[in-house]
Motif scaffolding. Structure first.
Motif, PDB file in Angstrom:
ATOM      1  N   TRP A  19       0.821  -1.197   0.000  1.00  0.00           N
ATOM      2  CA  TRP A  19       0.000   0.000   0.000  1.00  0.00           C
ATOM      3  C   TRP A  19       0.863   1.257   0.000  1.00  0.00           C
ATOM      4  O   TRP A  19       0.493   2.276  -0.580  1.00  0.00           O
ATOM      5  N   ALA A  20       2.014   1.188   0.643  1.00  0.00           N
ATOM      6  CA  ALA A  20       2.922   2.340   0.636  1.00  0.00           C
ATOM      7  C   ALA A  20       3.417   2.621  -0.780  1.00  0.00           C
ATOM      8  O   ALA A  20       3.497   3.785  -1.204  1.00  0.00           O
ATOM      9  N   ALA A  21       3.752   1.573  -1.516  1.00  0.00           N
ATOM     10  CA  ALA A  21       4.203   1.763  -2.892  1.00  0.00           C
ATOM     11  C   ALA A  21       3.089   2.340  -3.760  1.00  0.00           C
ATOM     12  O   ALA A  21       3.322   3.238  -4.587  1.00  0.00           O
ATOM     13  N   LEU A  22       1.859   1.853  -3.573  1.00  0.00           N
ATOM     14  CA  LEU A  22       0.741   2.380  -4.359  1.00  0.00           C
ATOM     15  C   LEU A  22       0.457   3.830  -3.985  1.00  0.00           C
ATOM     16  O   LEU A  22       0.174   4.667  -4.858  1.00  0.00           O
ATOM     17  N   ALA A  23       0.536   4.153  -2.707  1.00  0.00           N
ATOM     18  CA  ALA A  23       0.361   5.545  -2.290  1.00  0.00           C
ATOM     19  C   ALA A  23       1.433   6.428  -2.911  1.00  0.00           C
ATOM     20  O   ALA A  23       1.160   7.552  -3.353  1.00  0.00           O
ATOM     21  N   GLY A  24       2.665   5.941  -2.968  1.00  0.00           N
ATOM     22  CA  GLY A  24       3.747   6.696  -3.594  1.00  0.00           C
ATOM     23  C   GLY A  24       3.511   6.911  -5.073  1.00  0.00           C
ATOM     24  O   GLY A  24       3.774   7.992  -5.609  1.00  0.00           O
ATOM     25  N   LEU A  25       2.983   5.884  -5.741  1.00  0.00           N
ATOM     26  CA  LEU A  25       2.694   6.011  -7.172  1.00  0.00           C
ATOM     27  C   LEU A  25       1.651   7.100  -7.417  1.00  0.00           C
ATOM     28  O   LEU A  25       1.802   7.944  -8.307  1.00  0.00           O
ATOM     29  N   LEU A  26       0.591   7.109  -6.625  1.00  0.00           N
ATOM     30  CA  LEU A  26      -0.499   8.055  -6.829  1.00  0.00           C
ATOM     31  C   LEU A  26      -0.114   9.474  -6.400  1.00  0.00           C
ATOM     32  O   LEU A  26      -0.379  10.450  -7.114  1.00  0.00           O
ATOM     33  N   ALA A  27       0.517   9.602  -5.232  1.00  0.00           N
ATOM     34  CA  ALA A  27       0.932  10.930  -4.771  1.00  0.00           C
ATOM     35  C   ALA A  27       2.037  11.489  -5.666  1.00  0.00           C
ATOM     36  O   ALA A  27       2.066  12.691  -5.956  1.00  0.00           O
ATOM     37  N   GLY A  28       2.949  10.621  -6.100  1.00  0.00           N
ATOM     38  CA  GLY A  28       3.999  11.068  -7.010  1.00  0.00           C
ATOM     39  C   GLY A  28       3.443  11.521  -8.344  1.00  0.00           C
ATOM     40  O   GLY A  28       3.955  12.457  -8.964  1.00  0.00           O
ATOM     41  N   ALA A  29       2.365  10.860  -8.797  1.00  0.00           N
ATOM     42  CA  ALA A  29       1.733  11.283 -10.047  1.00  0.00           C
ATOM     43  C   ALA A  29       1.124  12.670  -9.901  1.00  0.00           C
ATOM     44  O   ALA A  29       1.158  13.475 -10.845  1.00  0.00           O
ATOM     45  N   TYR A  30       0.547  12.963  -8.743  1.00  0.00           N
ATOM     46  CA  TYR A  30       0.028  14.317  -8.497  1.00  0.00           C
ATOM     47  C   TYR A  30       1.164  15.325  -8.584  1.00  0.00           C
ATOM     48  O   TYR A  30       1.040  16.379  -9.229  1.00  0.00           O
ATOM     49  N   ALA A  31       2.293  15.019  -7.974  1.00  0.00           N
ATOM     50  CA  ALA A  31       3.448  15.915  -8.049  1.00  0.00           C
ATOM     51  C   ALA A  31       3.979  16.020  -9.473  1.00  0.00           C
ATOM     52  O   ALA A  31       4.545  17.051  -9.857  1.00  0.00           O
ATOM     53  N   GLY A  32       3.815  14.966 -10.264  1.00  0.00           N
ATOM     54  CA  GLY A  32       4.232  15.006 -11.662  1.00  0.00           C
ATOM     55  C   GLY A  32       3.254  15.719 -12.560  1.00  0.00           C
ATOM     56  O   GLY A  32       3.547  15.964 -13.732  1.00  0.00           O
ATOM     57  N   ALA A  33       2.081  16.050 -12.028  1.00  0.00           N
ATOM     58  CA  ALA A  33       1.060  16.727 -12.815  1.00  0.00           C
ATOM     59  C   ALA A  33       0.877  18.183 -12.423  1.00  0.00           C
ATOM     60  O   ALA A  33       0.355  18.971 -13.211  1.00  0.00           O
ATOM     61  N   LYS A  34       1.311  18.549 -11.214  1.00  0.00           N
ATOM     62  CA  LYS A  34       1.108  19.916 -10.738  1.00  0.00           C
ATOM     63  C   LYS A  34       2.094  20.188  -9.608  1.00  0.00           C
ATOM     64  O   LYS A  34       2.361  19.309  -8.780  1.00  0.00           O
ATOM     65  N   PHE A  35       2.620  21.399  -9.567  1.00  0.00           N
ATOM     66  CA  PHE A  35       3.614  21.728  -8.553  1.00  0.00           C
ATOM     67  C   PHE A  35       3.107  21.477  -7.141  1.00  0.00           C
ATOM     68  O   PHE A  35       3.863  21.031  -6.274  1.00  0.00           O
ATOM     69  N   PHE A  36       1.827  21.750  -6.894  1.00  0.00           N
ATOM     70  CA  PHE A  36       1.353  21.622  -5.517  1.00  0.00           C
ATOM     71  C   PHE A  36       1.214  20.162  -5.101  1.00  0.00           C
ATOM     72  O   PHE A  36       0.908  19.876  -3.938  1.00  0.00           O
ATOM     73  N   GLY A  37       1.457  19.240  -6.028  1.00  0.00           N
ATOM     74  CA  GLY A  37       1.542  17.846  -5.635  1.00  0.00           C
ATOM     75  C   GLY A  37       2.766  17.547  -4.782  1.00  0.00           C
ATOM     76  O   GLY A  37       2.795  16.530  -4.076  1.00  0.00           O
ATOM     77  N   LEU A  38       3.759  18.428  -4.812  1.00  0.00           N
ATOM     78  CA  LEU A  38       4.956  18.203  -3.992  1.00  0.00           C
ATOM     79  C   LEU A  38       4.634  18.235  -2.500  1.00  0.00           C
ATOM     80  O   LEU A  38       4.991  17.299  -1.771  1.00  0.00           O
ATOM     81  N   PRO A  39       3.975  19.281  -1.985  1.00  0.00           N
ATOM     82  CA  PRO A  39       3.609  19.231  -0.558  1.00  0.00           C
ATOM     83  C   PRO A  39       2.608  18.128  -0.245  1.00  0.00           C
ATOM     84  O   PRO A  39       2.618  17.582   0.862  1.00  0.00           O
ATOM     85  N   PHE A  40       1.740  17.787  -1.192  1.00  0.00           N
ATOM     86  CA  PHE A  40       0.809  16.684  -0.956  1.00  0.00           C
ATOM     87  C   PHE A  40       1.570  15.376  -0.783  1.00  0.00           C
ATOM     88  O   PHE A  40       1.283  14.588   0.137  1.00  0.00           O
ATOM     89  N   ALA A  41       2.546  15.124  -1.642  1.00  0.00           N
ATOM     90  CA  ALA A  41       3.347  13.908  -1.521  1.00  0.00           C
ATOM     91  C   ALA A  41       4.124  13.894  -0.209  1.00  0.00           C
ATOM     92  O   ALA A  41       4.248  12.853   0.448  1.00  0.00           O
ATOM     93  N   ALA A  42       4.641  15.054   0.189  1.00  0.00           N
ATOM     94  CA  ALA A  42       5.364  15.134   1.460  1.00  0.00           C
ATOM     95  C   ALA A  42       4.437  14.817   2.629  1.00  0.00           C
ATOM     96  O   ALA A  42       4.822  14.103   3.572  1.00  0.00           O
ATOM     97  N   LEU A  43       3.211  15.320   2.579  1.00  0.00           N
ATOM     98  CA  LEU A  43       2.237  15.046   3.637  1.00  0.00           C
ATOM     99  C   LEU A  43       1.931  13.550   3.721  1.00  0.00           C
ATOM    100  O   LEU A  43       1.904  12.974   4.820  1.00  0.00           O
ATOM    101  N   CYS A  44       1.708  12.922   2.586  1.00  0.00           N
ATOM    102  CA  CYS A  44       1.430  11.486   2.582  1.00  0.00           C
ATOM    103  C   CYS A  44       2.629  10.698   3.100  1.00  0.00           C
ATOM    104  O   CYS A  44       2.475   9.715   3.844  1.00  0.00           O
ATOM    105  N   GLY A  45       3.834  11.119   2.713  1.00  0.00           N
ATOM    106  CA  GLY A  45       5.029  10.436   3.198  1.00  0.00           C
ATOM    107  C   GLY A  45       5.167  10.518   4.703  1.00  0.00           C
ATOM    108  O   GLY A  45       5.513   9.529   5.367  1.00  0.00           O
ATOM    109  N   LEU A  46       4.885  11.693   5.268  1.00  0.00           N
ATOM    110  CA  LEU A  46       4.934  11.838   6.725  1.00  0.00           C
ATOM    111  C   LEU A  46       3.878  10.971   7.397  1.00  0.00           C
ATOM    112  O   LEU A  46       4.120  10.397   8.476  1.00  0.00           O
ATOM    113  N   ALA A  47       2.699  10.862   6.768  1.00  0.00           N
ATOM    114  CA  ALA A  47       1.646  10.018   7.335  1.00  0.00           C
ATOM    115  C   ALA A  47       2.055   8.547   7.333  1.00  0.00           C
ATOM    116  O   ALA A  47       1.789   7.820   8.293  1.00  0.00           O
ATOM    117  N   VAL A  48       2.715   8.105   6.272  1.00  0.00           N
ATOM    118  CA  VAL A  48       3.195   6.723   6.228  1.00  0.00           C
ATOM    119  C   VAL A  48       4.212   6.484   7.341  1.00  0.00           C
ATOM    120  O   VAL A  48       4.250   5.413   7.955  1.00  0.00           O
TER     121      VAL A  48
END
Length: 663
Positions: A279-308
């Motif tokens: 599930w961590a890998a799948l979360a990384g794939l999805l959150a990383g895709a957000y960061a790859g689609a829009k700059f504000f996906g970077l803080p979103f990915a960081a938030l998810c990483g901290l939650a993991v």
């Protein structure tokens, strides 16, 4: 061909996502509906990531896209129905009250008591059919938009213009332009096969269909707490909200990012609670895709990483970080290598700017001042953090655009019920299976607002399905078997009716065009600002010519090597009022190989001032004059003012092309 191309791409996306789920051994933990939902999110993310590489290396022939689509099709066999599974959500159901666990299986416990079951069932069935009819009407209106040429300004400026440029020039090239040029474009990469194989109609059909399929994960995950009728209501509330109507049928990416956000948060919670690498890998794939689609996906990915990381195991956090970095990394590495700044030009003060004058201190200071003034209406402080949702819903500031592309009235309607539900369950609220989802959504909203980024409310659209899910579940739970239930249903009915009426109004232009039979140029003359010069330019300019313009909404329609010269967002052609000089003008034009200019003689515009200087020096040869329209309301067909435009050639004697700048 356009329909076949879109159907093939849709099937390949589902198939590719199914392969991802099988590789992670997660598909057997999901119901058939959830498997489809997760396959769409994972497939869209992976497909957008894969398409970066053919674009980068110039492999943009049709056979390349066909091969990629064909590679995803075998994965469809992994989606065939298997043994019936109950809704498995251990990370969401652990410690949940029995009523919530029953709802996760689709039960509506109070409705099953006594003789009232038949009446409740009939009422529920009638409501479900009514909502289904509303969704069908909304889908029909979106189909009308997909059957006419694209007319959204942002889509024409870059969402569609960049994929068209990649296909016509044969490869991905860097664009040294702030805000809408040097952006990560994972979502827009999915437009390449649709445009290449299906033409413009394939492109618009794909954006329309992908906007609707983005709602599939919301419906599937909502079924863990809501009956089919209520889950369908949730989909209708989101599908007809003005921001979704505005963006989902165009090239805007927020609606297509929304399922990535929803699924990433669910996967993150599962990874943290279950300490699960998969599930961590799948979360990384999805959150990383957000960061790859829009700059504000970077803080979103960081938030998810901290939650993991709260799972107190490094292995899942490391898996998340590696996959997220791999998904987002290509775009940031590309911009770092070509422009000297991975999030160009935001790190200019730190990194400086090596090489050609892609950016400078003057433009950095101007952008900082003008962006804040044009994108924010209120200070980013705690008071406005709490007040923004309320004010944006009742009396929005102009910059927020909440009246035209806002999030509708459901938030106002449901929030009192949600607050009451939270108060009633205050002793056990922390044990709610939705509590982690609510916490992550609240933190992400706080980061978004307090960061000082653009306050346009449609930029919150990726988070809106999460918020709507939380509000509807709480409101439905609180009003169940109470006198407040009819009030909730009546309020939702009013919201849906108003939103559908707004969508119908928004769809008037494509409906009128389809009803009357449209000529492409005549259609654009009626809906697109300053379109008049486009047909002449596309006929008169030769393949070796290069045009410069300040009309961003025309870029998709103009030759693909057209240069967009914004006064603030780019520095290669210096248009700042205090940066003008004949020598600098000619240097910039020569460096960019500009041969022609489309401009308004208005001295308030940067290109207008540049043209005046060139004309005074005898370096400008007028070719054609036009009258461009600026509409009061394109949707309602209300009045238009006219602006003079001209196309002129720059005299070759003023520019030397032997490696030295003009004299």
């Amino acid at each position: 061909m356009s329909i076949l191309a879109v159907l093939l791409q849709t099937a390949a996306t589902f198939g590719l996502g199914a392969v991802v789920l099988r590789l992670l051994r997660l598909d057997r933990d999901l119901t058939a509906l959830e498997r489809l939902a997760w396959a769409w999110g994972a497939g869209f993310a992976t497909f957008g990531w894969l398409l970066f590489f053919p674009a980068l290396f110039g492999l943009t022939a049709d056979w390349v896209f066909l091969a990629l689509l064909a590679a995803g099709l075998p994965g469809l066999s992994l989606l065939r129905p298997g043994p019936r599974l109950e809704h498995r959500a251990p990370h969401l159901a652990d410690g949940a009250p029995a009523a919530i666990e029953a709802a996760a299986k689709g039960a509506d416990a109070p409705a099953r008591r006594g003789a009232a079951i038949n009446l409740n069932h009939r009422a529920s069935s009638g409501w479900t059919w009514a909502v289904a009819g509303l969704l069908a009407a909304a889908a029909g209106l979106d189909l009308a938009e997909a059957l006419v040429p694209p007319a959204d300004a942002d889509s024409l400026a870059y969402h569609f213009a960049r994929p068209r440029e990649i296909l016509e020039l044969g490869r991905l090239l860097p664009v040294a332009r702030a805000v809408d040029g040097a952006t990560p474009m994972l979502a827009q990469m999915t437009y390449l096969p649709a445009l290449a194989l299906g033409g413009e109609r394939g492109l618009t059909l794909w954006t329309g269909l992908s906007g609707w399929l983005a709602l599939l994960p919301l419906f599937a995950l909502a079924r863990r707490w809501l009956t089919a009728g209520w889950a369908l209501t949730l989909v209708a509330l989101v599908a007809t909200v003005p921001a979704w109507v505005y963006g989902a049928g165009s090239g805007q990416v927020e609606a297509r990012i929304a399922p990535l956000v929803l699924l990433a948060l669910f996967a993150t919670i599962q990874a943290a609670r279950g300490r699960d690498l998969r599930w961590a890998a799948l979360a990384g794939l999805l959150a990383g895709a957000y960061a790859g689609a829009k700059f504000f996906g970077l803080p979103f990915a960081a938030l998810c990483g901290l939650a993991v990381l709260t799972g107190r195991r490094l292995a899942p956090a490391a898996a998340f970080a590696l996959v997220a970095a791999a998904m987002a990394g290509p775009w940031y590495l590309f911009h770092a290598a070509t422009l000297g700044d991975p999030i160009f030009p935001l790190l200019h003060d730190i990194l400086g700017q090596p090489g050609p004058p892609l950016w400078d201190d003057a433009h950095a200071a101007t952008l900082k001042a003008t962006y804040s003034r044009s994108e924010t209406d209120v200070p980013a402080n705690l008071a406005w953090l709490l007040g923004y949702p309320l004010v944006a819903s009742i009396l929005p500031m102009p910059v927020w655009e909440a009246g035209r592309t806002g999030l509708g009235g459901f938030g106002l309607l449901a929030t009192p019920f949600a607050i009451a539900a939270a108060w009633r369950a205050r002793a056990t609220l922390w044990r709610s299976p939705l509590a982690p989802l609510a916490l992550l959504a609240a933190v992400f909203y706080a980061v978004w607002f307090l960061s000082g980024t653009s306050q346009r409310i449609r930029h919150l659209l990726p988070l809106y399905p999460v918020i709507a899910l939380l509000l509807l579940v709480a409101a439905e739970r609180f009003t169940r078997a109470t006198p407040a239930r009819p009030a909730l249903i009546a309020g939702i009915a009013v919201v849906l009716a108003v939103q559908l009426a707004g969508q119908a109004l928004f769809s008037l232009t494509p409906l009128r065009a389809l009803a009357g039979g449209y000529d492409r140029d005549r259609f654009y003359d009626q809906v697109l600002i300053h379109h008049a010069p486009v047909p002449w330019i596309n006929t008169a300019l030769k393949s070796g010519d290069r045009l410069v313009t300040g009309e961003r909404q025309l870029l998709y329609l103009l030759p693909p090597n057209t240069y967009f010269a914004h006064e603030t967002f780019q520095a290669q052609l210096n248009l700042l009022p205090d940066g003008a000089s004949p020598e600098r003008d000619l240097q910039g034009l020569a460096r960019l190989n500009i041969t022609h200019i489309l401009y308004s003689p208005d001295p308030a515009t940067g290109l207008g001032r540049l043209a005046a200087r060139l004309e005074a020096d005898g370096c400008l040869r007028p070719l054609a004059a036009f009258s461009g329209k600026l509409f009061l309301s394109r949707t309602l067909g209300l009045g238009a003012s006219e602006t003079p435009f001209a196309v002129a050639a720059i005299e070759p004697r003023c520019l030397r092309r032997d490696g030295k700048e003009g004299t």
